[in-house]
Write an enzyme that holds these catalytic residues in place. Structure first.
Site, short mmCIF file in Angstrom:
data_model
loop_
_atom_site.label_atom_id
_atom_site.label_comp_id
_atom_site.label_asym_id
_atom_site.label_seq_id
_atom_site.Cartn_x
_atom_site.Cartn_y
_atom_site.Cartn_z
N GLU A 57 -59.02 -11.83 31.50
CA GLU A 57 -59.21 -11.73 33.12
C GLU A 57 -59.06 -10.99 33.55
OE1 GLU A 57 -56.46 -13.93 36.93
OE2 GLU A 57 -55.53 -13.51 35.01
N ASN A 409 -56.53 -23.33 35.72
CA ASN A 409 -56.21 -22.80 34.84
C ASN A 409 -54.46 -22.61 35.40
OD1 ASN A 409 -54.79 -20.23 33.83
ND2 ASN A 409 -54.77 -19.25 36.38
N GLU A 410 -52.84 -22.85 35.07
CA GLU A 410 -51.95 -22.93 35.04
C GLU A 410 -51.54 -23.57 36.00
OE1 GLU A 410 -49.18 -18.95 34.09
OE2 GLU A 410 -49.99 -18.52 36.65
#
Length: 693
Positions: A57, A409-410
């Site tokens: 990231e 994502n998440e």
């Protein structure tokens, strides 16, 4: 205990007792060994080929200023504050004025440039760029400087390009630090049309915090844009290549996959700020930067100059995956901004007016689905396809052989689930062989986690992405987490995990041995349950020592150096020794893995014939073990041991001591199908025993 890379010979009892303190040696000699039975003749399922991988990231200056080695910050003046990274050099007879202009720009996407006007040319008529916490340059290395420039009214004949070492701040707000020139070159032949000019700079000395200075030669006006200083020494010597010392550490891990580009930057603070992969391919000079969502996230690490240039874009991520032998795993936005920020949602149905920025129609879920379908075509499509042709034009005729993507994502809650289902159906309808990674939120337990997991099992998801950021003891206590998971249904992707020495997101977290050895204990549980856990990756991966937002991280670097943390070496030992098939392991009295702080897993490695046993001794005293290789035949007489051990659980690696604690390799004796070995205190040990069933 400081470990070196030199080889050494263990005694028949394993770790040489002479290397222990006298009282430790006495304990090791007197204590009855713990018998560990490895069922070599009863191999379990195959270890997934992609079991251990990497999570990338763009946080902590991981891309710009890190893996992507462009040295000029804000090279195209396209950031919100157009002069971030730049300062004027103004003397009494030098620079008269400057302005960021859009008058006849290079292109519609690169529509800002810097216009300079000087009363007289010379050292006081120009601008300097500070780089990313300075520019790291090496003596006699070559750096390609390039700029787009044109001449305006007056008699500007060219520019002087100087790479200089910074010393101390000057007295005025617009006076940058002064320093000794390390390299200098001239740009000549300016015309009244945009043209690219290139020279090579070769520093006379090494400097960690150099800067780039551009000054006008002659009085008048000149325009500059796309200012670049790029090292020639890149991974595989590519023109837009990556920093080779960092890539080498990644390749050394033999990763099974590379997850990119995040992380929360996939979502963005708002949907307008989300990561849009289509904006990161094609001509590097035409890629438009956006603010990095981590720039103001933490007051304790406020970083308003943090932008994403996208010089490292999706093409480069795919290329990096290929270079290091990893499967690419791109994560795509599912129509949701970060739920820790705006939590903005794209409507599931038709557009309903302006977006959050008041510009055009708001993107709907269909926009995000189409982006995913187009990405698969970009990665795998033929040259005759729309997006496959773009990949070919960038220099990669062969497909990237993309096999999996992540949806969101998440994310958590019903908003995610109601978007995930049509998203996954659309992808599977067109590309049924693409595997999907699905989110169940940021926490590894709780009501939202349970509901999301239940729903993903109902939808027959292929991978469920679980994340764990917790204290070191959590990792030791949960080493058996997957022992009782269902053996059918979705596989687990342990997509983000790292032990937090103080607290989640605390700036005081350290990459300590306590954290790393606890992660090793947890990873024995991942490995023993690799029929359930299909992939795993530590997170975050990279951090600049002077520009980080989050800690701990797996690899740290400055402008000239890079080192792997103790956590990195734990990951490396698992990844380099993952084997091909699980082997059942039985502790004394059928005790649970982790009983008495002893953790273990075992695999067999078909190419070498080795049995590989991993052992964690989370104890202040040595521990004698007896490893029985049940059903093994043709066992060799000598095995190899890879050991990380230190009495001090707070020990860390650093720029100054990059291998203060790193794996130490040696040999040990094997007697028949039995190995007697003494584990050092606070140690992670990998035993490779030549054996065939």
């Amino acid at each position: 205990m400081t470990l070196s890379n030199s080889r050494f010979l263990f005694s028949a009892a394993g770790l040489a007792l002479a290397s222990l303190l006298p009282e430790q040696a006495a304990i090791a000699q007197s204590a009855a060994p713990a018998t560990i039975t490895v069922q070599v003749n009863k191999p379990g399922g195959a270890i997934p080929k992609n079991m251990y991988g990497l999570f990338f990231e763009d946080i902590n200056f991981a891309a710009d200023g890190g893996l992507y080695p462009e040295l000029v910050k804000n090279k195209s003046f396209e950031t919100d504050d157009h002069l971030i990274g730049w300062k004027a050099v103004k003397g009494a007879a030098g620079l008269e004025s400057y302005i960021v202009s859009s008058d006849r720009p290079i292109s519609a996407t690169n529509n800002h440039f810097l216009r300079l006007s000087a009363k007289a040319g010379g050292a006081d008529a120009g601008f300097v760029n500070e780089g990313f916490r300075g520019m790291g340059v090496k003596q006699n290395a070559e750096y390609t400087f390039s700029v787009y420039a044109r001449r305006g009214p007056g008699s500007v004949s060219g520019m002087t390009v100087t790479l200089e070492e910074t010393r101390r701040p000057g007295p005025g707000p617009e006076t940058p630090p002064s320093g000794q020139a390390l390299a200098q070159a001239q740009i000549t032949g300016l015309t009244n049309e945009w043209k690219k000019y290139t020279v090579v700079l070769k520093p006379s000395a090494t400097a960690a915090r150099a800067r780039l200075k551009l000054t006008l030669d002659g009085a008048g006006t000149a325009d500059i844009d796309v200012v670049s200083l790029f090292p020639k020494d890149t991974w595989m010597n590519r023109e837009n290549g990556l920093r080779p010392d960092i890539v080498q550490l990644l390749k050394d891990m033999k990763p099974g996959f590379l997850r990119f580009p995040g992380g929360c930057i996939v979502e963005g603070i708002t949907l307008d700020n989300r990561y849009q992969w289509k904006e990161t391919i094609g001509d590097v000079a035409a890629r438009k930067p956006i603010i990095n969502r981590w720039n103001k996230e933490f007051k304790h690490r406020y970083t308003p100059d943090y932008y994403q240039s996208f010089g490292l874009g999706f093409f480069e991520y795919f290329q990096l995956s290929e270079d290091i032998g990893a499967e690419p795993l791109p994560i795509l936005n599912v129509g949701m901004a970060c739920q820790f920020n705006s939590a903005e949602l794209a409507p599931i149905s038709a557009a309903k007016g302006p977006n959050a920025a008041g510009q055009g129609d708001e993107p709907t879920l269909e926009t995000f689905i189409q982006d995913a379908l187009d990405l698969i075509e970009f990665a795998n499509g033929p040259a005759t396809s729309t997006w496959g042709a773009k990949r070919v034009a960038m220099g990669h005729p062969a497909p990237f052989n993309l096999k999996m993507i992540g949806i969101g994502n998440e994310q958590w809650g019903p908003q995610y689930l109601e978007r995930y289902e049509p998203f996954s159906k659309a992808v599977k309808a067109k590309y049924p062989n693409i595997q999907l990674v699905s989110s169940v939120g940021p926490s590894p337990d709780g009501d939202l986690f349970d509901k999301a997991t239940f729903k993903m099992r109902e939808l027959k998801a292929e991978f469920i992405d679980e994340h764990y950021y917790a204290k070191p003891e959590w990792f030791r206590q949960n080493a058996s987490r997957y022992d009782k998971y269902p053996r059918s249904g979705p596989k687990i992707f342990a997509g983000e995990y790292a032990a937090q020495s103080v607290a989640i997101a605390s700036p005081d977290n350290k990459n300590s041995w306590d954290c790393a050895i606890s992660e090793a204990a947890f990873m024995t549980g991942l490995e023993r349950n690799s029929d359930v856990v299909g992939m795993a990756s530590y997170a975050p991966m990279l951090a600049h020592v002077d520009a980080w937002q989050w800690t701990p991280n797996m690899i740290w670097f400055d402008n000239l150096n890079v080192y792997g943390t103790v956590n990195y070496y734990v990951q490396l030992l698992f990844s380099q020794n993952k084997g091909t098939s699980m082997l059942p392991v039985q502790l004394p009295g059928n005790a649970k893995n982790g009983a008495d702080n002893l953790f273990t897993s075992a695999v067999t490695d078909a190419p070498t014939g080795d049995v590989i046993v991993k052992l964690v001794n989370y104890s202040t005293t040595p521990r004698a073990v007896k490893v029985n290789l049940a059903g093994a035949k043709k066992v060799g007489k000598t095995g190899r041991a890879l050991v990380m051990a230190c009495d001090d659980l707070s020990v860390q690696n650093s720029i100054q001591e990059p291998k203060k604690l790193a794996p130490k390799e040696g040999q040990f004796a094997v007697s028949g199908s039995t190995v007697n070995y003494t584990l050092a205190p606070n140690s992670f040990t990998v035993l490779r025993i030549p054996a065939k069933k």
